[in-house]
Design a protein around this motif. Structure first.
Motif, mmCIF file in Angstrom:
data_model
loop_
_atom_site.group_PDB
_atom_site.id
_atom_site.type_symbol
_atom_site.label_atom_id
_atom_site.label_comp_id
_atom_site.label_asym_id
_atom_site.label_seq_id
_atom_site.Cartn_x
_atom_site.Cartn_y
_atom_site.Cartn_z
ATOM 1 N N ILE A 169 41.690 13.189 -3.082
ATOM 2 C CA ILE A 169 42.636 13.045 -1.964
ATOM 3 C C ILE A 169 43.904 13.862 -2.232
ATOM 4 O O ILE A 169 44.432 14.523 -1.335
ATOM 5 N N GLU A 170 44.366 13.834 -3.469
ATOM 6 C CA GLU A 170 45.567 14.594 -3.807
ATOM 7 C C GLU A 170 45.325 16.100 -3.718
ATOM 8 O O GLU A 170 46.165 16.847 -3.201
ATOM 9 N N VAL A 171 44.187 16.560 -4.192
ATOM 10 C CA VAL A 171 43.898 17.991 -4.195
ATOM 11 C C VAL A 171 43.650 18.514 -2.790
ATOM 12 O O VAL A 171 44.077 19.618 -2.444
ATOM 13 N N VAL A 172 42.985 17.731 -1.952
ATOM 14 C CA VAL A 172 42.668 18.182 -0.592
ATOM 15 C C VAL A 172 43.937 18.405 0.228
ATOM 16 O O VAL A 172 43.941 19.219 1.152
ATOM 17 N N ARG A 173 45.020 17.758 -0.139
ATOM 18 C CA ARG A 173 46.283 17.919 0.590
ATOM 19 C C ARG A 173 47.098 19.121 0.118
ATOM 20 O O ARG A 173 48.171 19.387 0.664
ATOM 21 N N GLN A 174 46.627 19.850 -0.872
ATOM 22 C CA GLN A 174 47.380 20.977 -1.419
ATOM 23 C C GLN A 174 47.366 22.173 -0.455
ATOM 24 O O GLN A 174 46.494 22.297 0.400
ATOM 25 N N ASP A 175 48.316 23.063 -0.665
ATOM 26 C CA ASP A 175 48.466 24.232 0.209
ATOM 27 C C ASP A 175 47.295 25.197 0.093
ATOM 28 O O ASP A 175 46.887 25.796 1.090
ATOM 29 N N TYR A 176 46.752 25.392 -1.098
ATOM 30 C CA TYR A 176 45.678 26.366 -1.246
ATOM 31 C C TYR A 176 44.399 25.909 -0.545
ATOM 32 O O TYR A 176 43.601 26.736 -0.112
ATOM 33 N N ILE A 177 44.216 24.609 -0.363
ATOM 34 C CA ILE A 177 43.065 24.110 0.399
ATOM 35 C C ILE A 177 43.276 24.410 1.877
ATOM 36 O O ILE A 177 42.350 24.834 2.586
ATOM 37 N N ARG A 178 44.511 24.224 2.336
ATOM 38 C CA ARG A 178 44.829 24.568 3.727
ATOM 39 C C ARG A 178 44.652 26.061 3.979
ATOM 40 O O ARG A 178 44.155 26.474 5.032
#
Length: 174
Positions: A65-74
């Motif tokens: 959940i924390e990683v999916v909210r990161q900018d590089y995922i966006r």
């Protein structure tokens, strides 16, 4: 009626609840003896690892959940990568680092929990040996078991460090 229901419907006799082998298992062929031993250890291993599995799954969920909210995922989503590629290639590897940290400490921690599990299922093992050596004041055996636990802790830390290097290419041993 209720007693019959408990005796015949809800009485699962799938796995043995005590001991590490069946009677007369010493005379069996190797493959049958090994299958019997594995069959006897299903419930103790399940009980010993269930709590660790729940801890690891909570860390996996929170990390993802924390990683999916990161900018590089966006950014990867904006480039049009498939969701499967984003999750497996980018998010999963970065969410594994807290899990690897916990995994290194679980290895020696299983000996502490094995005392209870071994006494419930009547299985002789390291936990029962540790408890018996403390109660009988066998100091040399206690020191040997502490040394073995310390080696397991070091092995868990080394394993964690190696897994860090495999998961994150930025981590390099010098």
């Amino acid at each position: 009626w209720a007693q019959w229901l408990l005796d015949h419907v809800f009485h699962f006799n799938w796995f043995p609840i005590y001991g590490s082998s069946s009677d007369g298992a010493g005379d069996w062929p190797l493959h049958r003896w090994l299958a019997d031993r594995l069959w006897h250890f299903v419930l103790p291993v399940f009980c010993l690892t269930y709590a660790s599995f729940s801890i690891m799954s909570r860390y996996a969920r929170a990390g993802m959940i924390e990683v999916v909210r990161q900018d590089y995922i966006r950014t990867a989503r904006a480039y049009g990568f498939a969701e499967r590629t984003i999750v497996y290639r980018y998010a999963l590897r970065n969410s594994l680092i807290p899990q690897i940290t916990i995994l290194g400490s679980l290895l020696p921690g299983m000996i502490a929990g094995s005392v209870i599990i071994e006494s419930i299922f009547s299985v002789n093992g390291m936990g029962q040996l540790f408890y018996d050596s403390i109660m009988s004041r066998d100091y040399s055996l206690v020191m040997g078991l502490f040394t073995f636990t310390a080696l397991l802790t070091l092995l868990g830390m080394i394993l964690s460090d190696i897994l860090y290097a495999l998961v994150d290419p930025r981590i390099v041993f010098k």
